[in-house]
Design an enzyme around this catalytic site. Structure first.
Site, mmCIF file in Angstrom:
data_model
loop_
_atom_site.group_PDB
_atom_site.id
_atom_site.type_symbol
_atom_site.label_atom_id
_atom_site.label_comp_id
_atom_site.label_asym_id
_atom_site.label_seq_id
_atom_site.Cartn_x
_atom_site.Cartn_y
_atom_site.Cartn_z
ATOM 1 N N ARG A 244 0.842 -1.188 0.000
ATOM 2 C CA ARG A 244 0.000 0.000 0.000
ATOM 3 C C ARG A 244 0.881 1.242 0.000
ATOM 4 O O ARG A 244 1.940 1.262 0.626
ATOM 5 C CB ARG A 244 -0.902 0.032 1.247
ATOM 6 C CG ARG A 244 -2.135 -0.848 1.163
ATOM 7 C CD ARG A 244 -3.133 -0.296 0.162
ATOM 8 N NE ARG A 244 -4.340 -1.088 0.084
ATOM 9 C CZ ARG A 244 -4.498 -2.131 -0.729
ATOM 10 N NH1 ARG A 244 -3.498 -2.498 -1.505
ATOM 11 N NH2 ARG A 244 -5.641 -2.780 -0.768
ATOM 12 N N GLU A 273 -1.758 8.232 -5.223
ATOM 13 C CA GLU A 273 -2.312 7.597 -6.423
ATOM 14 C C GLU A 273 -3.615 8.318 -6.773
ATOM 15 O O GLU A 273 -4.383 8.661 -5.878
ATOM 16 C CB GLU A 273 -2.587 6.116 -6.177
ATOM 17 C CG GLU A 273 -1.331 5.277 -6.035
ATOM 18 C CD GLU A 273 -1.638 3.779 -5.943
ATOM 19 O OE1 GLU A 273 -2.714 3.350 -6.420
ATOM 20 O OE2 GLU A 273 -0.811 3.045 -5.399
ATOM 21 N N HIS A 291 0.388 -0.063 -9.944
ATOM 22 C CA HIS A 291 -0.526 -0.789 -9.037
ATOM 23 C C HIS A 291 -1.200 -1.957 -9.767
ATOM 24 O O HIS A 291 -2.419 -2.040 -9.872
ATOM 25 C CB HIS A 291 -1.580 0.157 -8.454
ATOM 26 C CG HIS A 291 -2.144 -0.350 -7.150
ATOM 27 N ND1 HIS A 291 -2.655 0.489 -6.191
ATOM 28 C CD2 HIS A 291 -2.282 -1.600 -6.650
ATOM 29 C CE1 HIS A 291 -3.075 -0.214 -5.160
ATOM 30 N NE2 HIS A 291 -2.862 -1.495 -5.415
#
Length: 320
Positions: A244, A273, A291
């Protein structure tokens, strides 16, 4: 009942739900329009990945909502406890994407130790004019065999990473707040297997003894790896974050790369992000991906079917 797959779902998942009598809508509804859409269309099941957030305002105001499903592991984009307190089932697929994420770790790791991420940038530009100079520039790679991999977070993904590491001859050390010891099973042809017990140890010890460090922890209030942790690492360490954004202090990482403490890093997740810091994106010592840890065909198939089966079980039991 209607299912909205707001961040997508595999076709096999769609078919499984349709065969059970559900109407499936695969559509991307903007976050600010989501509450209105759920109510206007009487959506009973909302399926998301990491992009869509399901907070208290949606939970309180969407009266038809019975199930929230997260395609993946972490559920930090959902107010899980609050939803469950309101009688809404919250489900995820913790095992479905473990192998895919673990393989991405090693895609970055194999590439990082041979500087492939950077040579792939420069060869198209200068390969025909500076071939010999580039050859010298990218010489001096290292092998993974015999090196020590530190795994921070030893859940399903961490254990899949350990399997690959052990399989290629690496030494593995692990750290986890909840796991004291785990048994890793390496499976081979003709149903042969080897079981290897791995005891976990504190992060403080792991970072001192690892040649490479990979992070597999849920979202945190503060970074697991910051400036103090970098200071304690071996010189020339490699670090990978496919967990994360925010579990790794990106400013501290850039400073550690600049000082030579970190030889290379690999990032699949970012603090900001979908707009990662330009300083990260332009750094030649960082291998980058957008990602995509769970973004394999096989993982998405497993996620879709697993979500569908859980939804069917929950709502059939409710009717019964």
């Amino acid at each position: 009942m209607k299912v909205l797959a707001n961040d997508g779902i595999s076709q096999s998942g769609v078919e499984t739900l349709k065969n059970a009598g559900f109407e499936v809508i695969v559509k991307k509804v903007a976050q600010e329009q989501l509450k209105e859409y759920l109510n206007a269309n009487a959506i009973s099941v909302l399926l998301v990945r990491s992009a869509t957030k399901v907070r208290k305002d949606i939970i309180d105001n969407c009266i038809h909502l019975k199930v929230i499903g997260r395609g993946g592991v972490g559920m930090d984009n959902i107010d899980v406890d609050y939803a469950r307190s309101k009688g809404i089932s919250v489900i995820n697929t913790p095992a479905a994407s473990s192998s895919s994420v673990a393989e991405l770790v090693f895609a970055h790791l194999f590439g990082g130790v041979r500087k492939l991420h950077d040579s792939n940038r420069n060869m198209p530009l200068e390969g025909d004019s500076r071939f010999k100079e580039l050859k010298r520039s990218y010489a001096g790679g290292v092998e993974l065999r015999g090196k020590t991999l530190g795994i921070v977070g030893f859940g399903r993904i961490g254990r899949e990473v350990a399997k690959i590491a052990l399989g290629i001859g690496m030494k593995v050390i692990a750290s986890d707040q909840n796991v004291g010891e785990a048994e890793i099973t390496l499976e081979f042809y003709n149903d042969q297997s080897i079981k290897i017990p791995i005891k976990t140890e504190p992060v403080e010890m792991l970072i001192k003894d690892s040649d490479f460090i990979t992070l597999h922890v849920p979202a945190q209030d503060k970074p697991v790896i910051g400036a103090k942790e970098f200071e304690k690492m071996r010189d020339g360490v490699g670090i990978i974050n496919t967990a994360r954004g925010g579990v790794l202090d990106e400013e501290a990482l850039l400073e550690a790369i600049e000082s030579g403490k970190v030889s290379f890093a690999a990032l699949d997740t970012y603090e900001n992000e979908p707009t990662p810091a330009i300083k990260l994106l332009m750094n030649e010592s960082i291998s980058l991906s957008p990602h995509i840890g769970a973004a394999t065909t096989e993982a998405q198939e497993r996620i879709g079917v697993e979500l569908a089966e859980q939804i069917i079980t929950i709502l059939k039991n409710e009717k019964a």
